[in-house]
Structure formats: C-alpha cells, structure tokens
Write a protein that holds these residues in place. Sequence first.
Motif, PDB file in Angstrom:
ATOM      1  N   PRO A  15      56.009  48.723  68.676  1.00 34.22           N
ATOM      2  CA  PRO A  15      55.162  47.622  69.157  1.00 34.22           C
ATOM      3  C   PRO A  15      55.398  47.391  70.651  1.00 34.22           C
ATOM      4  N   LEU A  16      54.393  46.893  71.316  1.00 35.92           N
ATOM      5  CA  LEU A  16      54.499  46.488  72.716  1.00 35.92           C
ATOM      6  C   LEU A  16      54.569  44.964  72.754  1.00 35.92           C
ATOM      7  N   TYR A  82      51.911  35.881  68.344  1.00 32.73           N
ATOM      8  CA  TYR A  82      50.845  36.473  67.539  1.00 32.73           C
ATOM      9  C   TYR A  82      51.084  37.975  67.437  1.00 32.73           C
ATOM     10  N   GLN A  83      50.441  38.602  66.464  1.00 37.47           N
ATOM     11  CA  GLN A  83      50.469  40.056  66.354  1.00 37.47           C
ATOM     12  C   GLN A  83      49.048  40.581  66.422  1.00 37.47           C
ATOM     13  N   GLU A  93      43.613  59.855  72.014  1.00 38.50           N
ATOM     14  CA  GLU A  93      44.325  60.421  70.873  1.00 38.50           C
ATOM     15  C   GLU A  93      44.317  59.454  69.688  1.00 38.50           C
ATOM     16  N   PRO A  94      44.390  60.004  68.471  1.00 39.25           N
ATOM     17  CA  PRO A  94      44.237  59.170  67.273  1.00 39.25           C
ATOM     18  C   PRO A  94      45.529  58.494  66.796  1.00 39.25           C
ATOM     19  N   PHE A  95      45.896  57.388  67.431  1.00 36.95           N
ATOM     20  CA  PHE A  95      46.998  56.571  66.939  1.00 36.95           C
ATOM     21  C   PHE A  95      46.704  55.109  67.243  1.00 36.95           C
ATOM     22  N   THR A  96      47.370  54.240  66.512  1.00 37.38           N
ATOM     23  CA  THR A  96      47.114  52.805  66.608  1.00 37.38           C
ATOM     24  C   THR A  96      47.953  52.163  67.709  1.00 37.38           C
ATOM     25  N   THR A  97      47.627  50.907  67.999  1.00 36.78           N
ATOM     26  CA  THR A  97      48.401  50.105  68.947  1.00 36.78           C
ATOM     27  C   THR A  97      48.790  48.805  68.255  1.00 36.78           C
ATOM     28  N   HIS A  98      50.033  48.393  68.468  1.00 38.28           N
ATOM     29  CA  HIS A  98      50.556  47.150  67.888  1.00 38.28           C
ATOM     30  C   HIS A  98      51.174  46.340  69.025  1.00 38.28           C
ATOM     31  N   TYR A  99      50.680  45.124  69.192  1.00 32.77           N
ATOM     32  CA  TYR A  99      51.228  44.207  70.189  1.00 32.77           C
ATOM     33  C   TYR A  99      51.874  43.010  69.506  1.00 32.77           C
TER      34      TYR A  99
END
Length: 162
Positions: A15-16, A82-83, A93-99
């Motif tokens: 996560p960032l 929050y998330q 590229e095919p990957f998700t991002t999580h903040y």
Amino acid sequence: MLAENTFKTIVASTPLVSIDLLVRDTQGNILLGKRLNRPAQGAWFVPGGRVLKDEPIEQAYTRLLKIELGMDKTSSCFKGVYQHFYEDNFSEEPFTTHYVVLAYEVIFAGDIALLPVAQHNDYRWFSEMALLAHDDVHIHTKWYFQKDKQADNLITNLKLGI
C-alpha cells in the motif's frame, strides 16, 4: 525520485500512504480537479499526493499544500484514515493500487485559475449535494461526503484508537 521499475514493484506489492486535501471555500463548497493521470484518470477528485519515504506526515502535508494549492501551512481538520483500492495503476501494466489515505479538510481562498495542471487539467467548486450526484466524481471522493461512509470511517478509527 525512484526508477520507474522500482516504483512499479512498490505499487504492485505494497500500500502507498497519501494525504487527500478536502478543500472548501468560505461558502462550504468543495474543490475538485479533473484527474489527468491513472488511477482515477478522467474523474473529478480532491487534491492530494503521496507521503514520501522518510518524510514526516507534517512535512508531507505542508509540501502537498504548497504543490497542490500554492498555500503555506494553514490550519486543518483531520477527517480520518481511508482506504482506496483501484483496479489499475500509474502504468499500463495489469496490477492494482492500494492507498491508505489521511484526509484533512482545509479552507482555500485563492484563485483556482492559478492552480497547477500537472495532476488535474480543470478545477471546479462543487456543493456537497452536486458532488454526490455527479457521475464523473470518483467514488473515493464521494466517500468523504457520504454520511454512511463517514460513520463507517469513524467506527474504524475508534477501533484503531485514532
């Protein structure tokens, strides 16, 4: 500045931490910008940005106020943690991002015509009602102003002791 491949690995793996600025004018309207970059590209979104490695949160907040709004440090109200989960990322590229997002509310009395255009190509003031009804306002931005999401966030923060 990290090499792009290093940053891709980080975004794909962890996560960032970021700060979102819930910017109000003196009438209570909310400032949103039309996102140029992924994730959330093309959506109306609040200003903000990532906390950098070894950067204290207070310093990140001050830096982001300056970069995003041209403001010096000002008083703010912490609105909670929050998330945000995105199906895409800054690259193709095919990957998700999580903040993990620290949200702060601030008052802005400046000229939105002078705001930077690196992240947003347009800025507008929205009432909360208009923001919640607008199809192009990103769901993560709407969460800050939805009473049920605010209650969920308050409960989570209380459980975490924040």
